[in-house]
Scaffold this motif. Structure first.
Motif, PDB file in Angstrom:
ATOM      1  N   GLU A 238      23.471  -0.399  17.686  1.00  0.00           N
ATOM      2  CA  GLU A 238      24.887  -0.132  17.473  1.00  0.00           C
ATOM      3  C   GLU A 238      25.570  -1.423  17.040  1.00  0.00           C
ATOM      4  O   GLU A 238      25.182  -2.516  17.447  1.00  0.00           O
ATOM      5  CB  GLU A 238      25.518   0.376  18.774  1.00  0.00           C
ATOM      6  CG  GLU A 238      26.981   0.744  18.655  1.00  0.00           C
ATOM      7  CD  GLU A 238      27.501   1.306  19.958  1.00  0.00           C
ATOM      8  OE1 GLU A 238      28.091   0.541  20.733  1.00  0.00           O
ATOM      9  OE2 GLU A 238      27.314   2.502  20.196  1.00  0.00           O
ATOM     10  N   ARG A 239      26.533  -1.315  16.185  1.00  0.00           N
ATOM     11  CA  ARG A 239      27.322  -2.487  15.802  1.00  0.00           C
ATOM     12  C   ARG A 239      28.791  -2.165  16.015  1.00  0.00           C
ATOM     13  O   ARG A 239      29.294  -1.164  15.525  1.00  0.00           O
ATOM     14  CB  ARG A 239      27.088  -2.852  14.332  1.00  0.00           C
ATOM     15  CG  ARG A 239      27.818  -4.132  13.940  1.00  0.00           C
ATOM     16  CD  ARG A 239      27.533  -4.524  12.511  1.00  0.00           C
ATOM     17  NE  ARG A 239      28.194  -3.636  11.572  1.00  0.00           N
ATOM     18  CZ  ARG A 239      28.214  -3.848  10.264  1.00  0.00           C
ATOM     19  NH1 ARG A 239      27.591  -4.885   9.758  1.00  0.00           N
ATOM     20  NH2 ARG A 239      28.833  -3.007   9.462  1.00  0.00           N
ATOM     21  N   VAL A 240      29.459  -3.028  16.767  1.00  0.00           N
ATOM     22  CA  VAL A 240      30.884  -2.859  17.004  1.00  0.00           C
ATOM     23  C   VAL A 240      31.614  -4.017  16.346  1.00  0.00           C
ATOM     24  O   VAL A 240      31.325  -5.174  16.618  1.00  0.00           O
ATOM     25  CB  VAL A 240      31.212  -2.813  18.512  1.00  0.00           C
ATOM     26  CG1 VAL A 240      32.721  -2.690  18.728  1.00  0.00           C
ATOM     27  CG2 VAL A 240      30.492  -1.661  19.178  1.00  0.00           C
TER      28      VAL A 240
ATOM     29  N   GLU B 283      39.029  -0.905  15.998  1.00  0.00           N
ATOM     30  CA  GLU B 283      37.804  -1.135  16.769  1.00  0.00           C
ATOM     31  C   GLU B 283      36.793  -0.066  16.361  1.00  0.00           C
ATOM     32  O   GLU B 283      36.968   1.117  16.650  1.00  0.00           O
ATOM     33  CB  GLU B 283      38.085  -1.097  18.268  1.00  0.00           C
ATOM     34  CG  GLU B 283      36.874  -1.482  19.095  1.00  0.00           C
ATOM     35  CD  GLU B 283      37.250  -1.895  20.513  1.00  0.00           C
ATOM     36  OE1 GLU B 283      36.478  -1.569  21.425  1.00  0.00           O
ATOM     37  OE2 GLU B 283      38.310  -2.533  20.696  1.00  0.00           O
ATOM     38  N   ARG B 284      35.741  -0.520  15.696  1.00  0.00           N
ATOM     39  CA  ARG B 284      34.834   0.417  15.037  1.00  0.00           C
ATOM     40  C   ARG B 284      33.474   0.423  15.714  1.00  0.00           C
ATOM     41  O   ARG B 284      32.869  -0.612  15.959  1.00  0.00           O
ATOM     42  CB  ARG B 284      34.675   0.031  13.568  1.00  0.00           C
ATOM     43  CG  ARG B 284      33.793   0.976  12.769  1.00  0.00           C
ATOM     44  CD  ARG B 284      33.843   0.650  11.298  1.00  0.00           C
ATOM     45  NE  ARG B 284      33.297  -0.653  10.996  1.00  0.00           N
ATOM     46  CZ  ARG B 284      33.825  -1.506  10.132  1.00  0.00           C
ATOM     47  NH1 ARG B 284      34.949  -1.201   9.502  1.00  0.00           N
ATOM     48  NH2 ARG B 284      33.274  -2.678   9.906  1.00  0.00           N
ATOM     49  N   THR B 285      32.980   1.606  15.979  1.00  0.00           N
ATOM     50  CA  THR B 285      31.610   1.803  16.436  1.00  0.00           C
ATOM     51  C   THR B 285      30.864   2.485  15.315  1.00  0.00           C
ATOM     52  O   THR B 285      31.102   3.665  15.038  1.00  0.00           O
ATOM     53  CB  THR B 285      31.550   2.671  17.705  1.00  0.00           C
ATOM     54  OG1 THR B 285      32.324   2.040  18.726  1.00  0.00           O
ATOM     55  CG2 THR B 285      30.125   2.832  18.174  1.00  0.00           C
ATOM     56  N   ASP B 286      29.983   1.749  14.646  1.00  0.00           N
ATOM     57  CA  ASP B 286      29.297   2.290  13.475  1.00  0.00           C
ATOM     58  C   ASP B 286      27.941   2.829  13.901  1.00  0.00           C
ATOM     59  O   ASP B 286      27.082   2.066  14.375  1.00  0.00           O
ATOM     60  CB  ASP B 286      29.123   1.201  12.420  1.00  0.00           C
ATOM     61  CG  ASP B 286      28.870   1.783  11.050  1.00  0.00           C
ATOM     62  OD1 ASP B 286      29.391   1.245  10.080  1.00  0.00           O
ATOM     63  OD2 ASP B 286      28.140   2.790  10.964  1.00  0.00           O
ATOM     64  N   ARG B 287      27.751   4.104  13.733  1.00  0.00           N
ATOM     65  CA  ARG B 287      26.512   4.754  14.157  1.00  0.00           C
ATOM     66  C   ARG B 287      25.436   4.738  13.071  1.00  0.00           C
ATOM     67  O   ARG B 287      24.442   5.448  13.196  1.00  0.00           O
ATOM     68  CB  ARG B 287      26.800   6.199  14.571  1.00  0.00           C
ATOM     69  CG  ARG B 287      27.774   6.302  15.738  1.00  0.00           C
ATOM     70  CD  ARG B 287      27.189   5.751  17.026  1.00  0.00           C
ATOM     71  NE  ARG B 287      28.116   5.871  18.136  1.00  0.00           N
ATOM     72  CZ  ARG B 287      27.837   5.553  19.391  1.00  0.00           C
ATOM     73  NH1 ARG B 287      26.657   5.072  19.685  1.00  0.00           N
ATOM     74  NH2 ARG B 287      28.741   5.695  20.341  1.00  0.00           N
TER      75      ARG B 287
ATOM     76  N   ASN C 128      32.004   9.911  15.327  1.00  0.00           N
ATOM     77  CA  ASN C 128      33.056   9.014  15.771  1.00  0.00           C
ATOM     78  C   ASN C 128      32.877   7.677  15.064  1.00  0.00           C
ATOM     79  O   ASN C 128      31.810   7.068  15.148  1.00  0.00           O
ATOM     80  CB  ASN C 128      32.993   8.820  17.290  1.00  0.00           C
ATOM     81  CG  ASN C 128      33.376  10.076  18.038  1.00  0.00           C
ATOM     82  OD1 ASN C 128      34.327  10.754  17.664  1.00  0.00           O
ATOM     83  ND2 ASN C 128      32.655  10.376  19.103  1.00  0.00           N
ATOM     84  N   TYR C 129      33.906   7.233  14.377  1.00  0.00           N
ATOM     85  CA  TYR C 129      33.787   6.035  13.556  1.00  0.00           C
ATOM     86  C   TYR C 129      34.560   4.851  14.127  1.00  0.00           C
ATOM     87  O   TYR C 129      34.062   3.730  14.148  1.00  0.00           O
ATOM     88  CB  TYR C 129      34.303   6.354  12.147  1.00  0.00           C
ATOM     89  CG  TYR C 129      34.326   5.175  11.203  1.00  0.00           C
ATOM     90  CD1 TYR C 129      33.154   4.703  10.623  1.00  0.00           C
ATOM     91  CD2 TYR C 129      35.526   4.535  10.898  1.00  0.00           C
ATOM     92  CE1 TYR C 129      33.175   3.618   9.758  1.00  0.00           C
ATOM     93  CE2 TYR C 129      35.554   3.457  10.028  1.00  0.00           C
ATOM     94  CZ  TYR C 129      34.383   3.002   9.463  1.00  0.00           C
ATOM     95  OH  TYR C 129      34.400   1.924   8.605  1.00  0.00           O
ATOM     96  N   ALA C 130      35.790   5.081  14.597  1.00  0.00           N
ATOM     97  CA  ALA C 130      36.613   3.961  15.057  1.00  0.00           C
ATOM     98  C   ALA C 130      37.819   4.473  15.815  1.00  0.00           C
ATOM     99  O   ALA C 130      38.129   5.674  15.813  1.00  0.00           O
ATOM    100  CB  ALA C 130      37.077   3.108  13.863  1.00  0.00           C
TER     101      ALA C 130
ATOM    102  N   ARG D 122      35.580  -5.494  15.096  1.00  0.00           N
ATOM    103  CA  ARG D 122      37.013  -5.319  15.326  1.00  0.00           C
ATOM    104  C   ARG D 122      37.756  -6.087  14.260  1.00  0.00           C
ATOM    105  O   ARG D 122      37.431  -7.223  13.953  1.00  0.00           O
ATOM    106  CB  ARG D 122      37.401  -5.814  16.717  1.00  0.00           C
ATOM    107  CG  ARG D 122      36.618  -5.127  17.821  1.00  0.00           C
ATOM    108  CD  ARG D 122      36.825  -5.818  19.165  1.00  0.00           C
ATOM    109  NE  ARG D 122      35.901  -5.280  20.143  1.00  0.00           N
ATOM    110  CZ  ARG D 122      34.686  -5.774  20.351  1.00  0.00           C
ATOM    111  NH1 ARG D 122      34.262  -6.802  19.656  1.00  0.00           N
ATOM    112  NH2 ARG D 122      33.897  -5.222  21.241  1.00  0.00           N
TER     113      ARG D 122
END
Length: 447
Positions: free
Chosen positions: A109-111, A97-101, A82-84, A113
């Motif tokens: 985690e880095r989120v 809105e991005r959740t970079d794994r 799951n990327y964004a 927007r």
């Protein structure tokens, strides 16, 4: 006018608005604003982000897709992440809105927007374009898209990506339907002996991935690699001979760039079934199912700078902005200069790309699409335009002598190879003489 109507009016006018600005515009308290937004959710008012980054907007909806799309990343092993989430907003805006794994420097985690007027850069890159992309509406008539991609809006592009976007440039997939198509497919190997049959299919409906560019090509999985294959018929006509010559020129240009110390795409040229082929290994693919993230210079410059002038100036902008390091900037200027000295007039911003890694500077992908397009046919006509290499400028003087040396070696190799027609070898000899003469004038006869 009710407070609810006022809220919608403000959001229509301003697009994305902070809580503080809405409180001032509407003359309400923060608690009242919260209740107002909650009650207006059914009319498309959305709350985006968290904390100080929170914004409010109006959503828009695409038929069958809703008001948001999931974005997935495919890693080098072919696994899905799951990327964004891409939110579709009023007025053609988008909120990512991005959740970079892939955590940088030990973070869990880095989120991040981002808001975009129009498509985000990665989606612009992924959209059907060029020779292969033009066939997209005909290959997927069930989507009901306009018959030519020049007529498409950003919403049309999103529909294409979300429903038939399983094999786009880079490592992202937009939408659950395209992800399901990726997960349900397996690349089928196509032998080189069957390329001639693929040519016929390509000329009829241009199948393949959505890689850009205007030269005839198709995309296949062959020999355990994903490749883009350019082709020219060997029918004896002057135009066909010229395109066949240029395919050899492209392969030899890539070889020369690699010898000069800059990574280039791996390519082979060969004749089979009455056609000449140039098979170029895709650098955004790993094995059968793995992928690597890329972004074009066009997407970057159009979104963040807005010049789209030349590669040398772009290198300076990216370096100043901290997007690339000194070595990458130097290599980009060298490639631009070498291209000038070999007559590559196709130095548009789609023909430079970068690998995109989380939390790091951009690095150049292997060089691709570099050849003396100054000698390319003009449609069905063969025109031999004069090649006149430009003198160096203050912006490229530091790389010009080395680029000129390799350009002269390149022209010499072309002039001596038996793979090219006699007439074209003569043009290449003239190209070498032109660069040599300019080099002597600029650098001195003893250089």
């Amino acid at each position: 006018m009710s407070t609810h109507e006022q809220l919608v009016t403000v959001l229509r006018r301003q697009g994305l608005v902070s809580a503080g600005d809405l409180i001032k515009e509407l003359g309400v308290s923060r608690a009242t604003l919260s209740r107002l937004v909650s009650s207006a959710a059914s009319t498309g008012v959305v709350r985006l982000g968290r904390g100080r980054a929170t914004r409010y907007s109006l959503s828009r909806t695409l038929a069958g897709l809703g008001d948001s799309l999931s974005v997935y990343r495919i890693d080098g092993a072919g696994a899905v992440h799951n990327y964004a989430t891409l939110y579709l907003l009023f007025g053609g805006r988008h909120w990512l809105e991005r959740t970079d794994r892939r955590p940088p420097q030990g973070s869990n985690e880095r989120v991040t927007r981002d808001t975009f007027v129009g498509l985000p850069p990665f989606a612009a890159d992924m959209s059907p374009q060029g020779y292969i992309g033009r066939s997209f509406p005909g290959r997927f008539p069930e989507l009901g898209l306009p018959p030519t991609i020049r007529q498409w809006s950003d919403d049309h592009r999103l529909i294409a990506l979300a429903r038939r976007g399983e094999d786009c440039v880079g490592n992202l997939i937009i939408g659950s339907e395209s992800l399901a198509r990726f997960l349900g497919s397996e690349p089928t190997n196509v032998d080189r002996e069957a390329f001639a049959e693929t040519v016929e299919a390509s000329l009829q409906d241009r199948p393949g991935s959505s890689a850009g560019g205007e030269q005839p090509k198709f995309g296949v999985y062959s020999g355990g690699r994903h490749v883009l294959v350019k082709f020219a018929r060997l029918d004896g006509s002057d135009v066909a001979v010229r395109w066949a010559d240029l395919l050899v020129c492209e392969r030899m240009a890539l070889d020369t760039v690699r010898k000069a110390g800059i990574e280039s795409a791996v390519a082979e040229s060969f004749d089979v079934g009455g056609c000449r082929f140039l098979e170029v290994v895709r650098f955004d693919r790993v094995g059968a199912r793995g992928r690597k993230g890329t972004i074009s210079l066009a997407a970057i410059d159009a979104e963040y700078f807005g010049f789209l002038d030349n590669w040398t100036n772009a290198a300076s902008r990216l370096l100043t902005a901290g997007w690339i390091d000194d070595a990458t900037a130097r290599n980009l200027r060298w490639i631009d200069t070498f291209g000038q000295l070999i007559g590559n007039e196709d130095r548009h911003f789609w023909n430079v790309s970068f690998f995109e890694e989380c939390g790091s500077e951009l690095t150049l992908t292997p060089v691709y699409d570099i050849l003396p397009m100054v000698f390319a046919p003009s449609g069905p006509h063969l025109t031999n335009r004069a090649f006149s290499p430009p003198a160096p400028t203050a912006a490229n003087l530091d790389v010009w002598p080395d680029a000129a040396r390799w350009a002269m070696e390149y022209w010499s190799r072309l002039a001596e190879t038996s793979q090219l027609s006699d007439a074209f070898r003569g043009l290449c000899a003239s190209g070498r003489e032109a660069v040599q003469s300019l080099s002597r004038r600029v650098l001195g006869r003893n250089q």
